[in-house]
Write an enzyme that holds these catalytic residues in place. Structure first.
Site, short mmCIF file in Angstrom:
data_model
loop_
_atom_site.label_atom_id
_atom_site.label_comp_id
_atom_site.label_asym_id
_atom_site.label_seq_id
_atom_site.Cartn_x
_atom_site.Cartn_y
_atom_site.Cartn_z
N ASN A 22 0.78 -1.18 0.05
CA ASN A 22 0.17 0.06 -0.13
C ASN A 22 0.69 1.32 0.12
OD1 ASN A 22 0.80 -0.32 2.61
ND2 ASN A 22 -1.27 0.04 3.51
N LYS A 64 12.21 -7.93 1.40
CA LYS A 64 11.25 -8.74 0.65
C LYS A 64 9.61 -7.57 0.34
CE LYS A 64 7.41 -11.52 0.19
NZ LYS A 64 6.84 -10.60 -0.87
N ALA A 103 6.14 -6.43 -1.19
CA ALA A 103 5.05 -7.34 -1.60
C ALA A 103 5.08 -7.64 -3.26
CB ALA A 103 3.62 -6.37 -1.43
N GLY A 123 2.50 -5.38 7.53
CA GLY A 123 1.50 -6.10 6.90
C GLY A 123 0.35 -6.50 7.77
N GLU A 145 4.41 -3.95 12.25
CA GLU A 145 3.57 -2.91 12.31
C GLU A 145 2.40 -3.42 11.39
OE1 GLU A 145 4.00 0.30 12.98
OE2 GLU A 145 5.88 0.34 13.30
N LEU A 146 1.45 -3.63 12.16
CA LEU A 146 0.12 -4.56 11.73
C LEU A 146 -1.13 -3.86 11.47
CD1 LEU A 146 1.03 -7.34 14.24
CD2 LEU A 146 2.07 -7.11 11.87
N CYS A 183 -3.17 1.43 6.84
CA CYS A 183 -3.39 0.90 8.26
C CYS A 183 -3.64 1.92 9.05
CB CYS A 183 -1.85 0.24 8.77
SG CYS A 183 -0.65 1.76 8.74
N GLU A 199 -11.03 -4.94 9.89
CA GLU A 199 -10.41 -3.86 8.77
C GLU A 199 -10.96 -3.84 7.63
OE1 GLU A 199 -6.23 -4.47 8.38
OE2 GLU A 199 -5.77 -2.14 8.27
#
Ligand code: NAP
Length: 481
Positions: free
Chosen positions: A152, A175, A177, A228, A250-251, A284, A385
Site C-alpha cells: 500500500n 522482501k 509485496a 502487513g 507494524e500490523l 493501516c 479492518e
C-alpha cells in the site's frame, strides 16, 4: 525473454530466481500487465542472507559519518527520480500520482533524516557504586535485518525500514509485496547508483511463504521487521520465537474518528477525507469507524457527502483523480462483502456502495466512495479492518461513551478526534488506547515522529530515534580499574 524479466538484487548483482519462475504485475486500473518479474524462493533468500551477513562486518565498522554519505546519496537520487517512482507506483497499485509523488518525497526524507540521526547513536556512562569500577553502556547494530513490506506504500515502507537499519550499521534483506515489485526494483537501482558496498542491501522477490520460512529459520538473520496484516505478523512472530529473533511488527488497524459537536466541521470533513479516502482507503491508519455526536450527525453527513460528490474516482495517472482503484479483484470483493454485510444487517447506504464498471472503469477495480448509516456493532465494518473507501457513521451521546466505544477493539494503531475544547483535547489524547492520535489532524505522520501500534496493531516503533533503537543492541561494559 530473460532480458525482459526484472531481476532480484543480491550481493551487488542483478540475478534471476534460482527457480527460473516469473510472474506478471498487473495495473489495477486497466488490468494490463506492466512488468514481468522474477519469482524467487528460499534458495535466493538464503543467498541474500549470506551476502548481508558477509557485508555486515565492513558496514557496521564504518563510522556513522561514512555511512551517512551513502544515505545522503540515496536521498538525492530518490528526489531526482521522484516522478518516475510515482509513475511506477501508480501503474502497479493504482495510487493517484499526486499522492505517489508525495510518498516518494517522504521516502527520500527518511534517508536524509537517518543520515543525520545515525551520528547521534549515543551510549552512556553510569556512576558505579564501587570505587574500583567504571560502567559504560554502548549501542551496537543487531546484525542482519530482514524487512518484509506491504503494497500500500511500496516505496515509503521500504525507506522507513532500510534507512534506520543502515544508519544503525545493520545490513538488510528486503522482501517487498508481490503486487508492487517494480517500485522496489527501481529503488534498488537507485541504491546501486548511490554506491552502497555489495551485500549491504539486498532484494528478494517471490513466494512469500518460502521466503518467510527462510527468514525465520536462518540463524544469520538477527531481526525481522514486518509491515502487513496482523495474521501474517503473528505467523512471523511464532517463527521468530524459535530463535528469539528481534522483531518489529507494524500490523493492521481499525481507527476511530470522533467528531464532537464543538468541532470545526469543515476541518473535520477534510481530516476525515484524508484519513479515510487517501490511498483509496487502503492504509493501516485509515479511519474505520466514524463517531459523530448526535446533535451534528445530519449536518456532518451532508457536508461529507457533498465532499464525496466532488471527488473524482479513476486511473491514478489521470490528472484530478483523488481516489484510484482497489489494488486487485480480491481486495474489491472483500470491501464489497463488508458493504453487503452492513446492508443485510439493516445498514443504509447514504452514499456510493457500488462497483464502477462502465466506460473508463470497465477494466479496473473501482468502487464508489461509500458512506453507511444506521450502523450496528454486529456489522463487520465495526470490527474487521475494511481496506477500502467505506465509512460507517455511528452517532454518540457523550465523551465517556464514545471513548469506551473507540477503545473497544483488538487494534490500537491510530485514532482521530476533532474538537475545539482545549481540555477535551488533552483528555481524549490520553484516553485513546492507540499508538498514534491525531487531534484536529487527519494525517498525523512525519519521519521524525514515532509510528506504531498498541495491542494487536504491533510491537516496536518506526520513525524518529525510536526506529533506530529497534536496530540496536544495548551492551553494558564493566571496567575493573
Ligand atoms: P500481508 O498480506 O500481510 O502482506 C504483507 C507482506 O507480507 C507482503 O510482502 C507479503 O508478501 C508478505 N507475506 C505474506 N505471507 C507471508 C508469509 N507467510 N511469510 C512472510 N511474508 C509473508 O498484508 P498486505 O495485504 O500486503 O497489506 C495490508 C495490511 O498491512 C493491512 O492489514 C494494513 O493495515 C497493514 N499495514 C500496516 C501498516 C503499519 O504500519 N502498521 C502499514 C501498512 C499496512 P506477498 O505480497 O508476496 O503475499
Amino acid at each position: 525473454m530473460s532480458d525482459l524479466v526484472k531481476k532480484m538484487y543480491i550481493n551487488g548483482e542483478w540475478i534471476l530466481a534460482e527457480s527460473e519462475e516469473t510472474y506478471e504485475v498487473i495495473n489495477p486500473a486497466t488490468s494490463e500487465p506492466v512488468g514481468v518479474v522474477s519469482y524467487g524462493d528460499d534458495r535466493d533468500t538464503a543467498k541474500a542472507i549470506d551476502a548481508a551477513h558477509a557485508a555486515f562486518k565492513g558496514w557496521s565498522q564504518l563510522t556513522a559519518r561514512e555511512r551517512s554519505k551513502y544515505l545522503n546519496n540515496l536521498y538525492e537520487l530518490i528526489r531526482k527520480n521522484r516522478d518516475e517512482l510515482a509513475a511506477i507506483m501508480s501503474a502497479e497499485m493504482g495510487k493517484p500520482l499526486g499522492e505517489a509523488k508525495f510518498e516518494a518525497l517522504g521516502a527520500a526524507d527518511n534517508f536524509m533524516w537517518y543520515a543525520e540521526e545515525g551520528k547521534r547513536i549515543y551510549g552512556e556512562t553510569i556512576p558505579s557504586s564501587m570505587a574500583n569500577k567504571r560502567l559504560m553502556v554502548i549501542k551496537q547494530p543487531v546484525g542482519v535485518v530482514a524487512a518484509i513490506t506491504p503494497w500500500n506504500f511500496p516505496v515509503n515502507m521500504l525507506a522507513r525500514k532500510i534507512a534506520p537499519a543502515l544508519a544503525a550499521g545493520c545490513t538488510v534483506v528486503v522482501k517487498p509485496a508481490m503486487k508492487t515489485p517494480l517500485s522496489a526494483i527501481r529503488m534498488f537501482e537507485l541504491i546501486e547508483e548511490a554506491g552502497f558496498p555489495k551485500g549491504v542491501v539486498n532484494l528478494v522477490l517471490g513466494k512469500a511463504s518460502a521466503i518467510g520460512r527462510e527468514i525465520t529459520e536462518n540463524p544469520k538473520v538477527a531481526k525481522i521487521t514486518f509491515t502487513g496484516s496482523t495474521d501474517v505478523g503473528k505467523k512471523l512472530m511464532e517463527g521468530a520465537a524459535k530463535q528469539v529473533k528481534r522483531i518489529s511488527m507494524e500490523l493492521g488497524g481499525h481507527a476511530p474518528f470522533i467528531v464532537f459537536e464543538d468541532a470545526n466541521l469543515d476541518a473535520a470533513v477534510q481530516g476525515l477525507f484524508e484519513s479515510k479516502y487517501r490511498n483509496t482507503g487502503q492504509m493501516c491508519i485509515c479511519t474505520n469507524r466514524l463517531y459523530v455526536q448526535e446533535s451534528i450527525v445530519e449536518a456532518f453527513t451532508e457536508k461529507l457527502i457533498e465532499r464525496l460528490k466532488n471527488t473524482k474516482v479513476g486511473d491514478g495517472r489521470v490528472k484530478g483523480v483523488e481516489i484510484g482503484p482497489l489494488v486487485d479483484e480480491g481486495s474489491l470483493n472483500s470491501v464489497m462483502a463488508h458493504i453487503e454485510d452492513a446492508k443485510e444487517k439493516g445498514g443504509t447506504i447514504a452514499f456510493g456502495g457500488n462497483r464502477l464498471t462502465e466506460g473508463e472503469y470497465s477494466k479496473g477495480f473501482f468502487l464508489e466512495p461509500t458512506v453507511i448509516t444506521n450502523v450496528t456493532p454486529d456489522m463487520k465494518v465495526c470490527y474487521e479492518e475494511t481496506f477500502g473507501p467505506v465509512v460507517p457513521i455511528i452517532p454518540f451521546k457523550d465523551e465517556a461513551s464514545v471513548i469506551e466505544m473507540a477503545n473497544d477493539t483488538v487494534y490500537g494503531l491510530a485514532a482521530y478526534a476533532y474538537t475545539q475544547n482545549n481540555s477535551r483535547c488533552f483528555r481524549i489524547a490520553e484516553a485513546l488506547e492507540y499508538g498514534i492520535v491525531g487531534i484536529n489532524d487527519g494525517s498525523p505522520t512525519q519521519t521524525q515522529a514515532p509510528f506504531g501500534g498498541f495491542k494487536e496493531s504491533g510491537i516496536g516503533r518506526e520513525g524518529g530515534h525510536y526506529a533506530l533503537e529497534g536496530f540496536l543492541e544495548t551492551k553494558f561494559v564493566s571496567f575493573g580499574i
